[in-house]
Design a protein around this motif. Structure first.
Motif, short mmCIF file in Angstrom:
data_model
loop_
_atom_site.label_atom_id
_atom_site.label_comp_id
_atom_site.label_asym_id
_atom_site.label_seq_id
_atom_site.Cartn_x
_atom_site.Cartn_y
_atom_site.Cartn_z
N PHE A 179 20.14 -35.49 13.46
CA PHE A 179 21.13 -35.04 14.40
C PHE A 179 21.60 -33.69 14.04
N SER A 180 21.68 -33.30 12.75
CA SER A 180 22.20 -32.06 12.52
C SER A 180 21.81 -31.63 11.17
N ASN A 215 22.75 -29.22 7.78
CA ASN A 215 23.63 -28.32 7.18
C ASN A 215 22.99 -27.29 6.31
N THR A 275 22.12 -43.50 13.03
CA THR A 275 23.09 -44.16 12.09
C THR A 275 24.12 -43.21 11.47
N SER A 276 23.93 -41.70 11.70
CA SER A 276 24.84 -40.72 11.15
C SER A 276 24.88 -40.73 9.65
N TYR A 277 23.77 -41.02 8.94
CA TYR A 277 23.77 -41.08 7.55
C TYR A 277 23.66 -39.71 7.31
N THR A 278 24.28 -39.15 6.36
CA THR A 278 24.21 -37.99 5.70
C THR A 278 23.78 -37.79 4.36
N ARG A 302 20.96 -35.80 1.26
CA ARG A 302 19.79 -34.59 0.86
C ARG A 302 18.46 -35.15 0.74
N LEU A 346 21.25 -33.14 5.62
CA LEU A 346 21.36 -33.45 7.08
C LEU A 346 21.94 -34.82 7.22
N THR A 347 22.23 -34.63 8.70
CA THR A 347 22.68 -36.05 9.27
C THR A 347 21.63 -36.65 10.15
N THR A 348 21.28 -38.07 10.02
CA THR A 348 20.09 -38.62 10.74
C THR A 348 21.10 -39.28 11.94
N LYS A 349 20.17 -39.60 12.97
CA LYS A 349 20.61 -40.31 14.23
C LYS A 349 19.72 -41.74 14.29
#
Length: 121
Positions: free
Chosen positions: A29-30, A32, A104-107, A109, A99-102
């Motif tokens: 998703f994003s 950092n 699930t929006s898990y953040t 390393r 990073l943040t996954t999709k």
């Protein structure tokens, strides 16, 4: 699933240059901060350089003025340009990304598997 894949390592003579690349792929998703760490034989893993999503950078004192970290956010890729390499730069270099996954929006390393850099004549 997320993958970080490094490339660009190899054998180089003292004083030479190498450019490492690390591409992140998968359900992202994003991203950092991204960074490069290294681990020499018999030593602990250490931070080499890091870069935020906004482009702010941080370097280990041992590489300041010789290494440059950069990133291409459109390609989810981070680079490490290494100049004036020294034998003590010999190590396995690892890519790291927060990073943040999709979906699930898990953040968390994530780490790459590493690429070997050998500086020797």
């Amino acid at each position: 699933q997320v993958q970080l894949v490094e490339s660009g390592g190899g054998l180089v003579q003292p004083g030479g240059s190498l450019r490492l690349s690390c591409a992140a792929s998968g359900s992202i998703f994003s991203i950092n901060a991204m960074g490069w760490y290294r681990q020499a034989p018999g030593k602990e893993r250490e931070l080499v350089a890091a870069i935020t999503s906004g482009g702010s950078t941080n370097y280990a004192d041992s590489v300041k003025g010789r290494f440059t970290i950069s990133r291409d956010n459109a390609k989810n890729t981070v680079y490490l340009q290494m100049n004036s390499l020294k034998p003590e730069d010999t190590a396995v270099y690892y890519c790291n990304a927060g990073l943040t996954t999709k979906p699930t929006s898990y953040t968390g390393r994530y780490w790459g598997k590493g690429t070997l850099v050998t500086v020797s004549s």
